[in-house]
Design a protein around this motif. Sequence first.
Motif, PDB file in Angstrom:
ATOM      1  N   VAL A  34       6.710  -1.760 -13.205  1.00  0.00           N
ATOM      2  CA  VAL A  34       6.365  -3.030 -12.574  1.00  0.00           C
ATOM      3  C   VAL A  34       7.321  -3.200 -11.400  1.00  0.00           C
ATOM      4  O   VAL A  34       8.540  -3.245 -11.590  1.00  0.00           O
ATOM      5  CB  VAL A  34       6.503  -4.216 -13.548  1.00  0.00           C
ATOM      6  CG1 VAL A  34       6.192  -5.529 -12.829  1.00  0.00           C
ATOM      7  CG2 VAL A  34       5.594  -4.027 -14.752  1.00  0.00           C
ATOM      8  N   VAL A  35       6.769  -3.271 -10.205  1.00  0.00           N
ATOM      9  CA  VAL A  35       7.575  -3.242  -8.991  1.00  0.00           C
ATOM     10  C   VAL A  35       7.678  -4.636  -8.378  1.00  0.00           C
ATOM     11  O   VAL A  35       6.686  -5.370  -8.303  1.00  0.00           O
ATOM     12  CB  VAL A  35       6.972  -2.272  -7.958  1.00  0.00           C
ATOM     13  CG1 VAL A  35       7.776  -2.297  -6.654  1.00  0.00           C
ATOM     14  CG2 VAL A  35       6.936  -0.857  -8.518  1.00  0.00           C
ATOM     15  N   LEU A  36       8.868  -4.961  -7.920  1.00  0.00           N
ATOM     16  CA  LEU A  36       9.088  -6.157  -7.110  1.00  0.00           C
ATOM     17  C   LEU A  36       9.295  -5.704  -5.671  1.00  0.00           C
ATOM     18  O   LEU A  36      10.170  -4.896  -5.389  1.00  0.00           O
ATOM     19  CB  LEU A  36      10.321  -6.922  -7.592  1.00  0.00           C
ATOM     20  CG  LEU A  36      10.786  -8.090  -6.717  1.00  0.00           C
ATOM     21  CD1 LEU A  36       9.719  -9.174  -6.630  1.00  0.00           C
ATOM     22  CD2 LEU A  36      12.102  -8.664  -7.238  1.00  0.00           C
ATOM     23  N   ARG A  48       0.664   1.016  -0.815  1.00  0.00           N
ATOM     24  CA  ARG A  48       1.074   2.289  -1.396  1.00  0.00           C
ATOM     25  C   ARG A  48       1.656   2.082  -2.799  1.00  0.00           C
ATOM     26  O   ARG A  48       1.371   2.854  -3.718  1.00  0.00           O
ATOM     27  CB  ARG A  48       2.112   2.961  -0.496  1.00  0.00           C
ATOM     28  CG  ARG A  48       2.616   4.306  -1.000  1.00  0.00           C
ATOM     29  CD  ARG A  48       1.523   5.375  -1.012  1.00  0.00           C
ATOM     30  NE  ARG A  48       1.131   5.753   0.302  1.00  0.00           N
ATOM     31  CZ  ARG A  48       1.628   6.806   0.974  1.00  0.00           C
ATOM     32  NH1 ARG A  48       2.550   7.566   0.405  1.00  0.00           N
ATOM     33  NH2 ARG A  48       1.191   7.100   2.176  1.00  0.00           N
ATOM     34  N   LEU A  49       2.458   1.043  -2.969  1.00  0.00           N
ATOM     35  CA  LEU A  49       3.044   0.774  -4.278  1.00  0.00           C
ATOM     36  C   LEU A  49       1.958   0.502  -5.318  1.00  0.00           C
ATOM     37  O   LEU A  49       2.052   0.958  -6.463  1.00  0.00           O
ATOM     38  CB  LEU A  49       3.994  -0.424  -4.191  1.00  0.00           C
ATOM     39  CG  LEU A  49       5.229  -0.250  -3.314  1.00  0.00           C
ATOM     40  CD1 LEU A  49       5.983  -1.571  -3.196  1.00  0.00           C
ATOM     41  CD2 LEU A  49       6.133   0.834  -3.862  1.00  0.00           C
ATOM     42  N   ALA A  50       0.940  -0.231  -4.911  1.00  0.00           N
ATOM     43  CA  ALA A  50      -0.133  -0.588  -5.847  1.00  0.00           C
ATOM     44  C   ALA A  50      -0.891   0.632  -6.344  1.00  0.00           C
ATOM     45  O   ALA A  50      -1.489   0.602  -7.430  1.00  0.00           O
ATOM     46  CB  ALA A  50      -1.090  -1.571  -5.180  1.00  0.00           C
ATOM     47  N   VAL A  56       2.458  -4.777  -9.299  1.00  0.00           N
ATOM     48  CA  VAL A  56       3.332  -5.026  -8.153  1.00  0.00           C
ATOM     49  C   VAL A  56       3.381  -6.526  -7.878  1.00  0.00           C
ATOM     50  O   VAL A  56       2.344  -7.174  -7.743  1.00  0.00           O
ATOM     51  CB  VAL A  56       2.847  -4.297  -6.880  1.00  0.00           C
ATOM     52  CG1 VAL A  56       3.829  -4.535  -5.732  1.00  0.00           C
ATOM     53  CG2 VAL A  56       2.674  -2.806  -7.141  1.00  0.00           C
ATOM     54  N   HIS A  57       4.598  -7.058  -7.830  1.00  0.00           N
ATOM     55  CA  HIS A  57       4.822  -8.427  -7.374  1.00  0.00           C
ATOM     56  C   HIS A  57       5.240  -8.356  -5.905  1.00  0.00           C
ATOM     57  O   HIS A  57       6.299  -7.801  -5.590  1.00  0.00           O
ATOM     58  CB  HIS A  57       5.937  -9.099  -8.182  1.00  0.00           C
ATOM     59  CG  HIS A  57       5.591  -9.339  -9.618  1.00  0.00           C
ATOM     60  ND1 HIS A  57       4.740 -10.354 -10.022  1.00  0.00           N
ATOM     61  CD2 HIS A  57       5.986  -8.700 -10.749  1.00  0.00           C
ATOM     62  CE1 HIS A  57       4.647 -10.337 -11.338  1.00  0.00           C
ATOM     63  NE2 HIS A  57       5.376  -9.337 -11.807  1.00  0.00           N
ATOM     64  N   VAL A  58       4.409  -8.895  -5.035  1.00  0.00           N
ATOM     65  CA  VAL A  58       4.705  -8.906  -3.606  1.00  0.00           C
ATOM     66  C   VAL A  58       5.123 -10.316  -3.216  1.00  0.00           C
ATOM     67  O   VAL A  58       4.385 -11.277  -3.447  1.00  0.00           O
ATOM     68  CB  VAL A  58       3.475  -8.475  -2.779  1.00  0.00           C
ATOM     69  CG1 VAL A  58       3.809  -8.509  -1.287  1.00  0.00           C
ATOM     70  CG2 VAL A  58       3.006  -7.097  -3.193  1.00  0.00           C
ATOM     71  N   VAL A  59       6.304 -10.434  -2.627  1.00  0.00           N
ATOM     72  CA  VAL A  59       6.830 -11.733  -2.213  1.00  0.00           C
ATOM     73  C   VAL A  59       6.872 -11.774  -0.690  1.00  0.00           C
ATOM     74  O   VAL A  59       7.448 -10.880  -0.057  1.00  0.00           O
ATOM     75  CB  VAL A  59       8.241 -11.973  -2.778  1.00  0.00           C
ATOM     76  CG1 VAL A  59       8.741 -13.365  -2.379  1.00  0.00           C
ATOM     77  CG2 VAL A  59       8.255 -11.810  -4.293  1.00  0.00           C
ATOM     78  N   GLU A  60       6.270 -12.801  -0.118  1.00  0.00           N
ATOM     79  CA  GLU A  60       6.260 -12.963   1.342  1.00  0.00           C
ATOM     80  C   GLU A  60       6.399 -14.441   1.675  1.00  0.00           C
ATOM     81  O   GLU A  60       5.682 -15.277   1.136  1.00  0.00           O
ATOM     82  CB  GLU A  60       4.965 -12.398   1.936  1.00  0.00           C
ATOM     83  CG  GLU A  60       4.802 -12.614   3.426  1.00  0.00           C
ATOM     84  CD  GLU A  60       5.991 -12.086   4.225  1.00  0.00           C
ATOM     85  OE1 GLU A  60       6.615 -12.886   4.942  1.00  0.00           O
ATOM     86  OE2 GLU A  60       6.299 -10.875   4.113  1.00  0.00           O
ATOM     87  N   PHE A  76      -6.994  -4.287  -5.047  1.00  0.00           N
ATOM     88  CA  PHE A  76      -6.128  -3.970  -6.178  1.00  0.00           C
ATOM     89  C   PHE A  76      -6.062  -5.144  -7.146  1.00  0.00           C
ATOM     90  O   PHE A  76      -5.761  -6.271  -6.754  1.00  0.00           O
ATOM     91  CB  PHE A  76      -4.721  -3.627  -5.691  1.00  0.00           C
ATOM     92  CG  PHE A  76      -4.687  -2.487  -4.706  1.00  0.00           C
ATOM     93  CD1 PHE A  76      -4.757  -1.171  -5.146  1.00  0.00           C
ATOM     94  CD2 PHE A  76      -4.602  -2.739  -3.346  1.00  0.00           C
ATOM     95  CE1 PHE A  76      -4.738  -0.123  -4.243  1.00  0.00           C
ATOM     96  CE2 PHE A  76      -4.584  -1.700  -2.441  1.00  0.00           C
ATOM     97  CZ  PHE A  76      -4.655  -0.383  -2.882  1.00  0.00           C
ATOM     98  N   ASP A  77      -6.330  -4.855  -8.419  1.00  0.00           N
ATOM     99  CA  ASP A  77      -6.238  -5.909  -9.436  1.00  0.00           C
ATOM    100  C   ASP A  77      -4.892  -5.887 -10.155  1.00  0.00           C
ATOM    101  O   ASP A  77      -4.690  -6.615 -11.127  1.00  0.00           O
ATOM    102  CB  ASP A  77      -7.381  -5.797 -10.447  1.00  0.00           C
ATOM    103  CG  ASP A  77      -7.389  -4.461 -11.190  1.00  0.00           C
ATOM    104  OD1 ASP A  77      -6.444  -3.654 -10.991  1.00  0.00           O
ATOM    105  OD2 ASP A  77      -8.338  -4.230 -11.958  1.00  0.00           O
ATOM    106  N   ASN A  78      -3.973  -5.069  -9.670  1.00  0.00           N
ATOM    107  CA  ASN A  78      -2.650  -4.958 -10.304  1.00  0.00           C
ATOM    108  C   ASN A  78      -1.555  -5.505  -9.399  1.00  0.00           C
ATOM    109  O   ASN A  78      -0.386  -5.126  -9.513  1.00  0.00           O
ATOM    110  CB  ASN A  78      -2.343  -3.505 -10.669  1.00  0.00           C
ATOM    111  CG  ASN A  78      -2.269  -2.596  -9.454  1.00  0.00           C
ATOM    112  OD1 ASN A  78      -2.887  -2.886  -8.424  1.00  0.00           O
ATOM    113  ND2 ASN A  78      -1.531  -1.495  -9.564  1.00  0.00           N
ATOM    114  N   VAL A  79      -1.926  -6.420  -8.491  1.00  0.00           N
ATOM    115  CA  VAL A  79      -0.961  -6.998  -7.559  1.00  0.00           C
ATOM    116  C   VAL A  79      -0.976  -8.515  -7.673  1.00  0.00           C
ATOM    117  O   VAL A  79      -2.042  -9.138  -7.719  1.00  0.00           O
ATOM    118  CB  VAL A  79      -1.280  -6.598  -6.101  1.00  0.00           C
ATOM    119  CG1 VAL A  79      -0.313  -7.292  -5.129  1.00  0.00           C
ATOM    120  CG2 VAL A  79      -1.202  -5.090  -5.923  1.00  0.00           C
ATOM    121  N   THR A  80       0.216  -9.103  -7.740  1.00  0.00           N
ATOM    122  CA  THR A  80       0.363 -10.552  -7.672  1.00  0.00           C
ATOM    123  C   THR A  80       1.113 -10.884  -6.391  1.00  0.00           C
ATOM    124  O   THR A  80       2.222 -10.386  -6.175  1.00  0.00           O
ATOM    125  CB  THR A  80       1.152 -11.111  -8.868  1.00  0.00           C
ATOM    126  OG1 THR A  80       0.509 -10.716 -10.085  1.00  0.00           O
ATOM    127  CG2 THR A  80       1.207 -12.635  -8.808  1.00  0.00           C
TER     128      THR A  80
END
Length: 261
Positions: A34-36, A48-50, A56-60, A76-80
């Motif tokens: 699980v990537v931050l 690419r991470l997804a 993957v937790h993407v913070v912006e 991608f359904d594995n990204v928040t």
Amino acid sequence: MSSRRARDLGQNFLVDRNLLDVIDRLARLDPADVVLEIGGGLGVLSERLAQHAGHVHVVEIDRRLEPGLRETLSPFDNVTLHMADALELDLEALHPAPTRMVANLPYGIAATAILRTIDELPGVTRWVVMVQREVGERLAAAPGSGAYGIPSVLAQLACEVKVLRRVSRTVFRPVPNVDSVIAGLERRGPGADPLLRAFVHDAFAHRRKPLAGSLALGTTADGTIRDRARAALTEMGHPADARAERLAPEELRELQRKLAS
């Protein structure tokens, strides 16, 4: 977004996809990870991470980037996606809990973000992060060097820290005015507890003074700490008037324990 606006937010977007292959090799992600990612930017790295991680937790923080970022990540359904300030986001509430941090970190928050994740995300065991060269060298600095200081100690108390690769300015848009590196951290233990963090800050607060004198000026110092610190340093094999930068992270931990007992 204008180049000036991007620089105001400390964001220089990764545009060289060849560098993504380098990051892939260094991060060594698998479907259990699980990537931050802090600083999603245009989503080039996020995408690419997804493809490699379980989640993957993407913070912006920049709302202007949100439409494009959501479009990039929509397959991608594995990204928040968290549209938030990474320094204010409740990291402990992230679900699933991160096990890796892989990011092109905004320059202005890089060291703070890394140290915060070390302390607040004990499940993260590996960091592969692009940072300003000075930040990477400071985190990995050895005792006695000019770059060695509070970030070095706090990072190295919990992790093995290395500068893995220098990164050309040309891989970013807008092209930054600083050099970058990829830094790697491997967790060896928990982050410093609050008392140890405060001790480290006090130790380095007056770098030109001997360590014992700097501690004596700390907010929680008592009238005996200077003499006790001098005696402890001598016992540990250091001169009584040694400065904080002479001591390795584990020696500072040992000194704090001696003075607290």
